[in-house]
Design a protein around this motif. Structure first.
Motif, PDB file in Angstrom:
ATOM      1  N   MET B  74       0.867  -1.107   0.028  1.00  0.00           N
ATOM      2  CA  MET B  74      -0.105  -0.127   0.126  1.00  0.00           C
ATOM      3  C   MET B  74       0.679   1.225  -0.113  1.00  0.00           C
ATOM      4  N   ARG B  78      -2.663   5.018  -4.084  1.00  0.00           N
ATOM      5  CA  ARG B  78      -2.969   6.181  -4.314  1.00  0.00           C
ATOM      6  C   ARG B  78      -2.905   7.099  -3.087  1.00  0.00           C
ATOM      7  N   ASN B  79      -3.315   6.449  -1.685  1.00  0.00           N
ATOM      8  CA  ASN B  79      -3.151   6.801  -0.591  1.00  0.00           C
ATOM      9  C   ASN B  79      -1.667   7.052   0.031  1.00  0.00           C
ATOM     10  N   TYR B  86      -0.665  -0.568 -11.904  1.00  0.00           N
ATOM     11  CA  TYR B  86      -1.077  -2.089 -11.832  1.00  0.00           C
ATOM     12  C   TYR B  86      -0.671  -2.720 -12.827  1.00  0.00           C
ATOM     13  N   PHE B 125     -15.441  -4.877 -12.577  1.00  0.00           N
ATOM     14  CA  PHE B 125     -14.378  -3.980 -12.676  1.00  0.00           C
ATOM     15  C   PHE B 125     -13.282  -4.807 -12.614  1.00  0.00           C
ATOM     16  N   PRO B 126     -12.011  -4.503 -13.071  1.00  0.00           N
ATOM     17  CA  PRO B 126     -10.771  -5.445 -12.730  1.00  0.00           C
ATOM     18  C   PRO B 126     -10.565  -5.148 -11.596  1.00  0.00           C
ATOM     19  N   ASP B 127     -10.159  -6.609 -11.085  1.00  0.00           N
ATOM     20  CA  ASP B 127      -9.615  -6.640  -9.603  1.00  0.00           C
ATOM     21  C   ASP B 127      -8.305  -6.377  -9.530  1.00  0.00           C
ATOM     22  N   VAL B 128      -7.889  -6.077  -8.007  1.00  0.00           N
ATOM     23  CA  VAL B 128      -6.551  -5.452  -7.905  1.00  0.00           C
ATOM     24  C   VAL B 128      -6.038  -6.008  -6.682  1.00  0.00           C
ATOM     25  N   HIS B 153      -8.460  -8.049   2.664  1.00  0.00           N
ATOM     26  CA  HIS B 153      -9.184  -8.411   1.312  1.00  0.00           C
ATOM     27  C   HIS B 153      -8.271  -9.781   0.896  1.00  0.00           C
ATOM     28  N   LYS B 155      -7.071 -12.901  -1.162  1.00  0.00           N
ATOM     29  CA  LYS B 155      -7.078 -13.148  -2.391  1.00  0.00           C
ATOM     30  C   LYS B 155      -6.926 -14.659  -2.727  1.00  0.00           C
ATOM     31  N   THR B 169     -10.747 -11.197  -5.277  1.00  0.00           N
ATOM     32  CA  THR B 169     -10.653 -10.901  -3.930  1.00  0.00           C
ATOM     33  C   THR B 169     -11.945 -11.267  -3.190  1.00  0.00           C
ATOM     34  N   VAL B 171     -13.889 -10.080   0.735  1.00  0.00           N
ATOM     35  CA  VAL B 171     -13.503  -9.185   1.778  1.00  0.00           C
ATOM     36  C   VAL B 171     -14.060  -9.796   3.380  1.00  0.00           C
ATOM     37  N   GLU B 174     -12.578  -8.045   6.337  1.00  0.00           N
ATOM     38  CA  GLU B 174     -13.041  -6.778   6.646  1.00  0.00           C
ATOM     39  C   GLU B 174     -14.465  -6.918   6.993  1.00  0.00           C
TER      40      GLU B 174
END
Lengths: 313, 313
Positions: B74, B78-79, B86, B125-128, B153, B155, B169, B171, B174
């Motif tokens: 991480m 972005r954060n 990717y 959507f594309p997984d990450v 998350h 995998k 993924t 969750v 979470e």
């Protein structure tokens, strides 16, 4: 028990974990006045509930004399005022009324606590409801129909032969709230959910997707994040998307569990905007809607209370 | 880029949202020293990450000179420090290495950020993933096998023909954490989850129940509450029960999605006690386990970094 005639007004008390609502109603259920307060049942020490109620309803008592109060829901739970029993299904309105309990209060009011319901066929443990039984009685037990009660712990109930035949709980509202406020969404999502938004409808559609590639609920929930990362879901759309997905998923699970099939008629009962929302989702699943009154909880509480009082004479 | 020989030690940096771990390792991956810190990437202002890293690793620099640092996960989001791209699946270790990026730091250190992976076949959507690609490379891409990576998350990844072929993924972690800390459980449950408890095994068994009466996940989750109300689950068993149910449900969804069938051999990769736990759950589902190293993340980061540096010469 008193053998006095029914008074012209009754108080229906909806006292839950985050606050209370009290409705002053005539014998036909029509509303005279209402009050709201922010003190949830768990914020009040054991033994203090009676005093809090007496104070909250003082102005009505001043006008109408000692009050008859009917209390359904969590106020009669283990963490509430007194713990009321659960009546097992199948249960008629008379069965519920027979398990109600009336107590005198210091200011001369009388309060009747309604019991909850338990479905002993719940697996692996009996399922439970508190408060929804009044909504179901208020909706009416004279048709054979499936009734959905949206909420934190949403219920699907079968009404059959004048009884609440069986019911099951779905933790839909709780999953939404905990993820919206405390998950990967909570730092990014910027708006409350909007049930009218395209994002809500897209969430429902994702729940309805039947191809294996969509995965189960644990995978689909991550799509709220991947959609944001892909630039396809804006921060102010994330909660709407999540809500549509989870409510849609409740319908998928209910369909799998045999609660409805396409073409069936069901009813959605409640007193907030989730009724309209669940109705729209139901239509997405090919289900027709029976009309339901918005004040089913008040009507039902009155009906059960009146039966309880008549039987007690 | 430098054309110097590899130094005798490298720093593998695992810097996530709640803190960092830094491992000083030899070229064979063996551990020389390690440090931990509580400052998560989001607690640090943009532009300050370099200074924080330089300070945290000062004692190692004093002993070994300017450091080579490899950072996965991480920190490259972005954060985080910088947003790394990717790499799309199918991806080899060389594909991942080619997208890594090396920066000089003020104190003479060099830091190499690893990219994440995206699976464009993710729906809708594309997984990450970020960080798990290093674990997968460290496990090895030379077998055709399904690899499970437990976590917030989690995998499930397919390794095929020397590539990370696809992944999805779930969750799981979470959902467990948000419900354990912020739901109907949080006011009653009194203990941390215990994966060795009978309650955990009973939660897994509830996930495995195949009769329609058990309902879907939204219904089964409520059984943690109804079991407590029925006196069948003690407050100190509720979180274990919840954990077993949710991890078991991840396996149910993965099986439905075609990720495994009874009799298959899969691998579970990670560096905490969830590896052993997931292994036990896998056995409950009739799956055999391939051995996996506990330091796959470090090995993989080193492997990718070395390829990156060699290609850059």
């Amino acid at each position: 028990m008193s053998n006095s005639a029914f008074k012209p007004v009754t108080v229906v008390l909806d006292w839950g974990t985050t606050g209370f609502r009290a409705f002053l109603v005539r014998s036909d259920g029509s509303l005279v006045d209402q009050k709201e307060g922010e003190r949830g049942i768990q914020s009040i020490a054991k033994g203090e509930h009676g005093r809090v109620v007496s104070e909250a309803l003082a102005s009505w008592r001043a006008e109408y004399g000692p009050l008859d109060i009917v209390a359904a829901g969590m106020i009669g739970s283990r963490n509430g005022w007194i713990e009321m029993p659960y009546v097992p299904t199948p249960a008629s309105a008379a069965d519920v009324a027979a398990a109600a309990r009336t107590e005198g209060l210091p200011e001369g009011d009388r309060i009747t606590f309604l019991p909850g319901l338990t479905d002993p066929t719940g697996f692996p443990f009996p399922d439970v409801m508190r408060g929804e039984e009044a909504q179901l009685v208020g909706f009416g037990l004279d048709r054979n129909i499936i009734v959905v009660l949206p909420g934190t712990h949403a219920k699907w109930a079968e009404i059959r032969g004048g009884h609440i035949e069986r019911f099951r709980t779905f933790v839909t509202g709780e999953i939404y709230a905990t993820l919206a406020d405390h998950s990967f969404l909570s730092k990014v999502a910027t708006a409350e959910r909007d049930h009218a938004a395209d994002a809500f409808a897209e969430g429902v559609a994702l729940a309805q997707e039947e191809s294996t590639r969509a995965g189960g609920l644990l995978t689909r929930l991550f799509a709220v994040r991947t959609g944001w990362l892909a630039g396809a879901i804006a921060p102010d759309e994330m909660k709407s998307r999540l809500s549509g997905l989870i409510i849609g998923w409740e319908f998928v699970e209910a369909r799998t569990g045999g609660w409805f099939k396409e073409g069936d008629t069901i009813a959605v009962v409640g007193d907030d905007d989730l009724v309209e929302v669940y109705g729209r989702v139901a239509e997405n699943f090919g289900v027709k809607l029976a009309p339901a009154p918005a004040d089913a909880a008040i009507r039902g509480a009155l009906t059960i209370w009146r039966r309880h009082r008549l039987a007690a004479k």
